[in-house]
Motif scaffolding. Structure first.
Motif, PDB file in Angstrom:
ATOM      1  N   LEU A 173     -12.298 -13.580 -11.109  1.00 27.33           N
ATOM      2  CA  LEU A 173     -12.315 -13.151 -12.499  1.00 27.33           C
ATOM      3  C   LEU A 173     -12.315 -11.632 -12.585  1.00 27.33           C
ATOM      4  O   LEU A 173     -12.777 -10.948 -11.682  1.00 27.33           O
ATOM      5  N   VAL A 174     -11.796 -11.130 -13.691  1.00 24.50           N
ATOM      6  CA  VAL A 174     -11.757  -9.688 -13.909  1.00 24.50           C
ATOM      7  C   VAL A 174     -13.133  -9.198 -14.322  1.00 24.50           C
ATOM      8  O   VAL A 174     -13.744  -9.727 -15.259  1.00 24.50           O
ATOM      9  N   VAL A 175     -13.652  -8.206 -13.615  1.00 22.77           N
ATOM     10  CA  VAL A 175     -14.942  -7.598 -13.936  1.00 22.77           C
ATOM     11  C   VAL A 175     -14.678  -6.406 -14.851  1.00 22.77           C
ATOM     12  O   VAL A 175     -14.117  -5.394 -14.430  1.00 22.77           O
ATOM     13  N   ARG A 176     -15.084  -6.519 -16.102  1.00 25.61           N
ATOM     14  CA  ARG A 176     -14.786  -5.490 -17.101  1.00 25.61           C
ATOM     15  C   ARG A 176     -15.832  -4.380 -17.063  1.00 25.61           C
ATOM     16  O   ARG A 176     -16.565  -4.156 -18.023  1.00 25.61           O
ATOM     17  N   GLU A 177     -15.909  -3.720 -15.939  1.00 22.14           N
ATOM     18  CA  GLU A 177     -16.782  -2.571 -15.761  1.00 22.14           C
ATOM     19  C   GLU A 177     -15.962  -1.425 -15.175  1.00 22.14           C
ATOM     20  O   GLU A 177     -15.133  -1.635 -14.290  1.00 22.14           O
ATOM     21  N   PHE A 178     -16.213  -0.221 -15.690  1.00 15.14           N
ATOM     22  CA  PHE A 178     -15.436   0.937 -15.250  1.00 15.14           C
ATOM     23  C   PHE A 178     -15.636   1.189 -13.759  1.00 15.14           C
ATOM     24  O   PHE A 178     -16.766   1.275 -13.269  1.00 15.14           O
ATOM     25  N   THR A 179     -14.509   1.285 -13.040  1.00 15.72           N
ATOM     26  CA  THR A 179     -14.550   1.557 -11.608  1.00 15.72           C
ATOM     27  C   THR A 179     -13.227   2.163 -11.164  1.00 15.72           C
ATOM     28  O   THR A 179     -12.187   1.953 -11.807  1.00 15.72           O
ATOM     29  N   LEU A 180     -13.268   2.924 -10.094  1.00 12.54           N
ATOM     30  CA  LEU A 180     -12.063   3.498  -9.504  1.00 12.54           C
ATOM     31  C   LEU A 180     -11.646   2.757  -8.235  1.00 12.54           C
ATOM     32  O   LEU A 180     -10.725   3.194  -7.534  1.00 12.54           O
ATOM     33  N   SER A 181     -12.319   1.651  -7.965  1.00  8.98           N
ATOM     34  CA  SER A 181     -12.031   0.900  -6.740  1.00  8.98           C
ATOM     35  C   SER A 181     -10.614   0.338  -6.743  1.00  8.98           C
ATOM     36  O   SER A 181      -9.990   0.206  -5.682  1.00  8.98           O
ATOM     37  N   THR A 182     -10.102  -0.003  -7.936  1.00  9.75           N
ATOM     38  CA  THR A 182      -8.735  -0.532  -8.012  1.00  9.75           C
ATOM     39  C   THR A 182      -7.723   0.532  -7.614  1.00  9.75           C
ATOM     40  O   THR A 182      -6.768   0.264  -6.881  1.00  9.75           O
ATOM     41  N   TYR A 183      -7.942   1.765  -8.082  1.00  9.82           N
ATOM     42  CA  TYR A 183      -7.043   2.852  -7.689  1.00  9.82           C
ATOM     43  C   TYR A 183      -7.185   3.181  -6.208  1.00  9.82           C
ATOM     44  O   TYR A 183      -6.229   3.640  -5.576  1.00  9.82           O
ATOM     45  N   ALA A 184      -8.376   2.936  -5.664  1.00 11.15           N
ATOM     46  CA  ALA A 184      -8.571   3.164  -4.228  1.00 11.15           C
ATOM     47  C   ALA A 184      -7.689   2.223  -3.416  1.00 11.15           C
ATOM     48  O   ALA A 184      -7.235   2.578  -2.316  1.00 11.15           O
ATOM     49  N   GLN A 185      -7.405   1.031  -3.963  1.00  4.41           N
ATOM     50  CA  GLN A 185      -6.533   0.084  -3.250  1.00  4.41           C
ATOM     51  C   GLN A 185      -5.105   0.603  -3.157  1.00  4.41           C
ATOM     52  O   GLN A 185      -4.354   0.194  -2.263  1.00  4.41           O
ATOM     53  N   LEU A 186      -4.729   1.478  -4.081  1.00  2.00           N
ATOM     54  CA  LEU A 186      -3.389   2.057  -4.021  1.00  2.00           C
ATOM     55  C   LEU A 186      -3.223   2.990  -2.827  1.00  2.00           C
ATOM     56  O   LEU A 186      -2.099   3.310  -2.429  1.00  2.00           O
ATOM     57  N   LEU A 187      -4.341   3.457  -2.278  1.00  2.00           N
ATOM     58  CA  LEU A 187      -4.289   4.358  -1.132  1.00  2.00           C
ATOM     59  C   LEU A 187      -4.257   3.609   0.190  1.00  2.00           C
ATOM     60  O   LEU A 187      -4.175   4.233   1.252  1.00  2.00           O
ATOM     61  N   GLU A 188      -4.337   2.293   0.132  1.00  2.95           N
ATOM     62  CA  GLU A 188      -4.227   1.502   1.360  1.00  2.95           C
ATOM     63  C   GLU A 188      -2.789   1.553   1.878  1.00  2.95           C
ATOM     64  O   GLU A 188      -1.846   1.794   1.116  1.00  2.95           O
ATOM     65  N   ALA A 189      -2.640   1.311   3.162  1.00  2.41           N
ATOM     66  CA  ALA A 189      -1.329   1.468   3.806  1.00  2.41           C
ATOM     67  C   ALA A 189      -0.262   0.582   3.164  1.00  2.41           C
ATOM     68  O   ALA A 189       0.865   1.027   2.913  1.00  2.41           O
ATOM     69  N   SER A 190      -0.610  -0.669   2.875  1.00  3.00           N
ATOM     70  CA  SER A 190       0.376  -1.591   2.300  1.00  3.00           C
ATOM     71  C   SER A 190       0.837  -1.135   0.923  1.00  3.00           C
ATOM     72  O   SER A 190       2.024  -1.220   0.594  1.00  3.00           O
ATOM     73  N   SER A 191      -0.089  -0.634   0.115  1.00  2.00           N
ATOM     74  CA  SER A 191       0.264  -0.163  -1.229  1.00  2.00           C
ATOM     75  C   SER A 191       1.083   1.118  -1.167  1.00  2.00           C
ATOM     76  O   SER A 191       2.055   1.280  -1.912  1.00  2.00           O
ATOM     77  N   LEU A 192       0.702   2.023  -0.272  1.00  2.00           N
ATOM     78  CA  LEU A 192       1.459   3.267  -0.138  1.00  2.00           C
ATOM     79  C   LEU A 192       2.883   3.002   0.336  1.00  2.00           C
ATOM     80  O   LEU A 192       3.821   3.694  -0.073  1.00  2.00           O
ATOM     81  N   GLN A 193       3.068   2.004   1.182  1.00  5.14           N
ATOM     82  CA  GLN A 193       4.410   1.652   1.639  1.00  5.14           C
ATOM     83  C   GLN A 193       5.268   1.159   0.482  1.00  5.14           C
ATOM     84  O   GLN A 193       6.452   1.501   0.378  1.00  5.14           O
ATOM     85  N   ILE A 194       4.673   0.365  -0.397  1.00  2.66           N
ATOM     86  CA  ILE A 194       5.409  -0.130  -1.570  1.00  2.66           C
ATOM     87  C   ILE A 194       5.823   1.028  -2.462  1.00  2.66           C
ATOM     88  O   ILE A 194       6.964   1.104  -2.926  1.00  2.66           O
ATOM     89  N   ILE A 195       4.888   1.946  -2.707  1.00  2.00           N
ATOM     90  CA  ILE A 195       5.177   3.092  -3.572  1.00  2.00           C
ATOM     91  C   ILE A 195       6.247   3.979  -2.945  1.00  2.00           C
ATOM     92  O   ILE A 195       7.216   4.383  -3.607  1.00  2.00           O
ATOM     93  N   LEU A 196       6.085   4.296  -1.666  1.00  6.01           N
ATOM     94  CA  LEU A 196       7.055   5.149  -0.974  1.00  6.01           C
ATOM     95  C   LEU A 196       8.428   4.494  -0.934  1.00  6.01           C
ATOM     96  O   LEU A 196       9.451   5.162  -1.162  1.00  6.01           O
ATOM     97  N   ARG A 197       8.462   3.203  -0.676  1.00  7.72           N
ATOM     98  CA  ARG A 197       9.731   2.464  -0.629  1.00  7.72           C
ATOM     99  C   ARG A 197      10.450   2.542  -1.978  1.00  7.72           C
ATOM    100  O   ARG A 197      11.663   2.761  -2.038  1.00  7.72           O
ATOM    101  N   SER A 198       9.709   2.385  -3.050  1.00 10.36           N
ATOM    102  CA  SER A 198      10.296   2.403  -4.390  1.00 10.36           C
ATOM    103  C   SER A 198      10.792   3.799  -4.750  1.00 10.36           C
ATOM    104  O   SER A 198      11.890   3.952  -5.312  1.00 10.36           O
ATOM    105  N   VAL A 199      10.001   4.813  -4.440  1.00 11.26           N
ATOM    106  CA  VAL A 199      10.387   6.185  -4.771  1.00 11.26           C
ATOM    107  C   VAL A 199      11.628   6.598  -3.974  1.00 11.26           C
ATOM    108  O   VAL A 199      12.553   7.225  -4.522  1.00 11.26           O
TER     109      VAL A 199
END
Length: 313
Positions: free
Chosen positions: A65-91
């Motif tokens: 379930l979605v936890v409706r509390e302010f956090t930056l942990s979701t953006y931290a997942q964008l810095l993981e290797a798999s997410s960065l590869q997706i972003i770099l690939r798209s750019v």
């Protein structure tokens, strides 16, 4: 008599309203702009705000379930290797598609701006705009058949005895694959085909604004055609190229249909967002991924504006 009185009364009310708005032109402008402003404010800006808000939530790993509390942990997942590869690939894909559209589209736009007249100019607009008239999915699936292992390109390569070259290209690591329809090369080709009209038209508009006497003055001063191009034509046409790149870059960056139909199993941003909000149900991470192209395009638009690209839109 009563009917005539009613009509006259109605006309009198309309005349009064008309006279009121004539004397209060700013109020009339506000009334006319209010519906589209409400639409933009509620539907567009409101949805973007809701999306941004969702990106600061998180997903509970245990309950899903979605936890409706302010956090930056979701953006931290964008810095993981798999997410960065997706972003770099798209750019990178968006950048290469934009560059290819500019290289291919500039000569076409230059010919249309400088030499096409009468029926040839009409034919130019028809040829450029015609691909936009057909259904988007139809074009993509048509290209999938063209690029397939049993498609016309493979048959053509075999007919002219260049099948070895096609196989060598498909054997290149990363960009290759079992067939053109299952490789980054195929994805790239389809993207260029789909978005190149958006590059040609702004470039052609910018080239038409280049005064002919500038070219004549350059020749009179002793510049050869190459020098005239790089010192006169290209700098003046650059805002048009940048304006076209806004479309080609942004549309490629967020597209998920082309990479899904013509591409491999390595996702791009659009596919990641579609999968996360659909199959995975991770709305916060999908929203965070969506913010990435928005942020990239924000910087891109700022630079484009500084270079005068909006003047030719």
């Amino acid at each position: 008599m009563s009917h005539v009185a009613t009509v006259e009364r109605r006309d009198g009310v309309l005349d009064t309203i008309s006279d009121f708005f004539v004397t209060h032109s700013k109020l009339l402008t506000f009334v006319l702009l209010l519906p589209p402003l409400l639409w933009i404010g509620i539907v567009y800006v409101g949805s973007l705000f809701a999306l941004l808000l969702q990106s600061f939530y998180s997903l509970d790993d245990f309950s899903g379930l979605v936890v409706r509390e302010f956090t930056l942990s979701t953006y931290a997942q964008l810095l993981e290797a798999s997410s960065l590869q997706i972003i770099l690939r798209s750019v990178l894909m968006a950048a290469f598609v934009t560059l290819a559209c500019a290289v291919i589209g500039f000569p076409v736009a230059y010919y249309a701006a400088r030499y096409a007249r009468g029926w040839t100019k009409a034919l130019f607009y028809l040829a450029v705009m015609m691909p936009l008239w057909s259904a988007y999915l139809v074009k993509i699936y048509a290209w999938k058949l063209i690029l397939a292992k049993e498609g016309i390109l493979t048959w053509l390569a075999e007919t002219v005895h260049l099948l070895w070259l096609l196989n060598a290209i498909l054997a290149v690591p990363v960009i290759g694959g079992p067939s053109l329809s299952f490789s980054y090369i195929g994805t790239f080709l389809v993207f260029v085909y789909v978005w190149i009209p958006y590059m040609i038209l702004p470039t052609q508009a910018a080239l038409e604004r280049v005064p002919v006497n500038y070219l004549e003055a350059s020749a009179d001063l002793g510049a050869d055609p190459r020098q005239t191009f790089w010192t006169v034509i290209f700098p003046l046409a650059l805002p048009g190229v940048i304006a076209g790149s806004i479309f080609t870059f942004s549309l490629t960056l967020g597209d998920y249909i082309v990479p899904t139909i013509v591409g491999n199993s390595r996702p791009m941003i659009g596919q990641a967002v579609y999968t996360l909000q659909g199959t995975a149900g991770d709305i916060p991470l999908a929203a965070a991924f969506t913010v990435v192209p928005m942020a990239i395009m924000g910087v891109y638009l700022y630079v484009a504006k500084r270079m005068g690209a909006f003047d030719v839109l």
